[in-house]
Design an enzyme around this catalytic site. Structure first.
Site, PDB file in Angstrom:
ATOM      1  N   TRP A 191       1.936  -0.256   4.676  1.00 23.63           N
ATOM      2  CA  TRP A 191       1.933  -0.599   3.094  1.00 23.63           C
ATOM      3  C   TRP A 191       1.892   1.075   2.531  1.00 23.63           C
ATOM      4  O   TRP A 191       2.574   1.824   1.455  1.00 23.63           O
ATOM      5  CB  TRP A 191       0.630  -1.189   2.825  1.00 23.63           C
ATOM      6  CG  TRP A 191       1.117  -1.637   1.103  1.00 23.63           C
ATOM      7  CD1 TRP A 191       1.508  -2.403   0.832  1.00 23.63           C
ATOM      8  CD2 TRP A 191       0.606  -0.661  -0.219  1.00 23.63           C
ATOM      9  NE1 TRP A 191       1.518  -2.285  -1.179  1.00 23.63           N
ATOM     10  CE2 TRP A 191       0.927  -1.101  -1.246  1.00 23.63           C
ATOM     11  CE3 TRP A 191      -0.149   0.648  -0.164  1.00 23.63           C
ATOM     12  CZ2 TRP A 191       0.739  -1.098  -2.977  1.00 23.63           C
ATOM     13  CZ3 TRP A 191      -0.719   1.286  -1.534  1.00 23.63           C
ATOM     14  CH2 TRP A 191       0.021   0.516  -2.674  1.00 23.63           C
ATOM     15  N   ASP A 192       1.179   1.881   3.237  1.00 19.16           N
ATOM     16  CA  ASP A 192       0.772   2.240   3.228  1.00 19.16           C
ATOM     17  C   ASP A 192       2.393   4.109   3.130  1.00 19.16           C
ATOM     18  O   ASP A 192       2.599   4.051   2.720  1.00 19.16           O
ATOM     19  CB  ASP A 192       0.311   3.762   3.749  1.00 19.16           C
ATOM     20  CG  ASP A 192      -1.385   3.018   2.900  1.00 19.16           C
ATOM     21  OD1 ASP A 192      -1.210   1.803   3.665  1.00 19.16           O
ATOM     22  OD2 ASP A 192      -2.164   3.564   2.783  1.00 19.16           O
ATOM     23  N   THR A 193       2.490   3.745   4.587  1.00 19.93           N
ATOM     24  CA  THR A 193       3.743   4.378   5.113  1.00 19.93           C
ATOM     25  C   THR A 193       5.131   3.794   3.800  1.00 19.93           C
ATOM     26  O   THR A 193       5.466   4.441   3.119  1.00 19.93           O
ATOM     27  CB  THR A 193       4.407   4.534   6.521  1.00 19.93           C
ATOM     28  OG1 THR A 193       3.233   4.463   7.500  1.00 19.93           O
ATOM     29  CG2 THR A 193       5.105   4.681   6.250  1.00 19.93           C
TER      30      THR A 193
END
Length: 611
Positions: A191-193
């Site tokens: 999700w972060d990436t």
């Protein structure tokens, strides 16, 4: 949970899973740090508790009751890190949305800088970095090496300028989050990436700054999360951002045609095209027409087999509808590469009959396994027959001749066919054995290599898929019934090739004709399993030609001409049947391909979360 909606400038979300040892200290430290540079009432702290099975919910509820600045968002089930963050951000009241890992690996002295970069209006997204010059990070090699490799892949494939995509220390403006979060598909560690990559692609201002970072807690490499999960998500996002927008129906057809021309062009290195065309012109059109009618007869049998497979999964459908669905999916496989037509069939039975995607794909997998098992068995029986009649040397010589005759390609085809055949036999054996066992081997294996929520997500999908596959072929009656129709389908396929070859006046006896066609058709279809061209055009012709030439007195030009006509007859029947089925079922092939990929991913994710 909610103590009244108050407009706050900063919302800090702490994603928590089984953090009973650290959550109270983390929340207290976070509150102290925020109040050191923000005015009272200008911030909130949200504990995004992700299906914990320890005392974390109890502690979080108590802290939320005691302090009005703290909120506790509880989930009875694992949402995944990204899912928990999205749920909390959607409910948060702040204009600046912040999150960081609850182990406080990143020094909290950087929190003011993180928040200020968004509050100032200079940036839309901010992230800490453990790899920028000026950082301080005691990164163990067992995590540092995979992390550098991951970030290199993301920068290369996804064209990101960020050096550290997975540092759990980020902030985003409310406006940017509202615009981006619905596009983010991953609900777990990627999700972060995906947030950072999509923000850059949309033109948002992203700031990366060095931080002091000290590893805490578990630093093990998680096989499922780090390799299967993160790797597959990089490929998925690369496809969506860089490949899919460029693939139109015109581009796809042109690419398939180019691959076909290249494959046929390579054959002309050994054959004069005019000779092949001349041989095709001498073919008996009456026999070719009989072959086409015989092949058409095999399609209702395909629909019957598909009905039997679905009935084992608890879905009872009409043979006519299913035959049309098979026609359309096989037409899609002719037009689009990488067997994209298979997804179309799952889409059709989902949209028209409500059959879930995991069951739709399991039914397709069962069909494919039986196809491979059948043609492997047919090839093996003929090979044994050649050996028993003293013709084993001819078979061996067909793959051991001078490479300049094209036999090198034949050996390659046989290697591929052998590998695919053995895989099919192994798959069926595993299905039958596992169906007779009550042991949940899928989840047992996954939990051995992964203790992450992504592992649970993968296990839930595989369990549903394999469970359906076992039901489709795990009983003696189902195995016999589906196996019998599979044999009939492929016997008809071979008879069509034999009639086409006879149309060229090759002068073979019936036994010789059937033997070589059973072997050549089986190996040719096994070889074209590799999705290198739409419909396997070129691969099938090459394998068929080389085997016919090696095992009979038939010349290369005649063999190739027969292979082309055989494949053309089958593809024309498929295309005509597919067009008629699309009209009768009101299905657009291109729309089905596009929507099937999106809807399948969404439903499988939803099913996995629900389970």
């Amino acid at each position: 949970m909610d103590k009244g909606v108050v407009s706050r400038s900063v919302s800090v979300v702490l994603p928590a899973y089984n953090e009973e040892q650290t959550i109270e200290h983390t929340v207290t430290t976070t509150l102290e740090t925020l109040q050191s540079f923000l005015s009272p009432g200008a911030f909130e702290v949200i504990i995004a508790e992700d299906g914990c099975d320890d005392r974390t919910p109890e502690i979080a509820t108590r802290m939320a009751t005691e302090d009005g600045r703290v909120h506790h968002f509880h989930s009875d089930e694992r949402l995944g890190r990204g899912g928990a963050l999205e749920r909390a951000f959607e409910a948060a009241t702040g204009d600046v949305l912040v999150y960081f890992d609850t182990d406080l690996a990143t020094d909290m002295s950087h929190l003011e800088e993180l928040v200020t970069r968004i509050q100032s209006g200079k940036y839309d997204v901010a992230t800490g970095s453990r790899w920028m010059r000026g950082h301080r990070a005691d990164r163990p090699a067992k995590r540092g090496v995979p992390s550098r490799g991951f970030n290199l892949l993301v920068r290369t494939l996804l064209r990101s300028s960020i050096k550290d995509h997975q540092c759990g220390f980020k902030a985003i403006s409310r406006e940017a989050f509202n615009d981006l979060h619905e596009e983010i598909e991953d609900r777990h560690w990627f999700w972060d990436t995906e947030l950072l990559v999509r923000a850059q692609r949309r033109g948002y201002r992203v700031s990366e700054f060095p931080v002091q970072w000290t590893p805490k807690g578990d630093t093990k490499v998680d096989l499922v999360r780090d390799i299967f999960g993160m790797g597959s998500q990089i490929i998925r996002l690369f496809w969506q951002l860089s490949i899919q927008p460029r693939i139109t129906q015109r581009v796809t057809i042109a690419a398939g045609l180019l691959l076909t021309l290249i494959a046929v062009g390579l054959m002309t290195l050994y054959l004069d095209p005019s000779d092949v065309i001349a041989e095709m012109g001498r073919a008996d059109l009456t026999l070719v027409g009989i072959a086409a009618l015989l092949y058409l007869f095999s399609w209702p049998i395909r629909g019957l087999r598909y009905r039997d497979i679905l009935s084992q999964l608890g879905f009872n459908e009409r043979v006519g509808f299913l035959t049309g669905a098979v026609f359309i999916s096989q037409t899609g496989n002719l037009v689009f590469p990488a067997r994209a037509g298979d997804a179309v069939r799952a889409y059709i039975v989902k949209m028209r009959r409500g059959i879930p995607y995991p069951s739709g794909f399991a039914s397709l997998a069962a069909e494919r396994v039986f196809d491979l098992l059948t043609i492997t068995g047919l090839a093996g029986i003929v090979l044994i027959g050649y050996a028993a009649t003293g013709q084993g040397g001819e078979v061996a010589s067909a793959f051991g001749a001078d490479p300049e005759t094209g036999a090198q390609s034949g050996r390659t085809a046989v290697i591929v066919a052998s590998g695919v055949g053995m895989a099919a036999i192994a798959a069926v054996t595993a299905i039958v054995l596992s169906a007779r066992s009550d042991t949940n081997r899928v989840r047992t294996f996954i939990t051995r290599v992964s203790n992450d929520s992504y592992g649970e997500y993968v296990a839930s999908i595989l369990e549903r898929f394999i469970g359906d596959l076992q039901r489709a072929a795990g009983t003696r009656r189902a195995f016999s019934l589906i196996g019998a129709t599979s044999v009939l389908i492929w016997v008809i396929d071979v008879l069509v090739a034999a009639i086409v070859l006879a149309a060229f006046g090759v002068g073979l006896s019936t036994i010789q004709l059937l033997s070589v066609c059973f072997f050549a058709v089986s190996v040719g279809n096994l070889a074209k399993v590799l999705p290198l061209s739409p419909g396997g055009i070129g691969l099938y012709e090459g394998a068929f030609t080389l085997l016919v030439v090696g095992l009979t007195p038939i010349g290369a030009a005649t063999a190739l001409g027969a292979a082309i006509v055989d494949h053309a007859v089958k593809n024309i029947v498929t295309l005509v049947g597919g067009v008629i089925s699309m009209i009768s079922l009101n299905v657009s092939l291109t729309t089905a391909v596009e929507e099937s990929q999106e809807m399948a991913a969404a439903e499988i994710d939803a099913d996995a979360t629900a389970e």
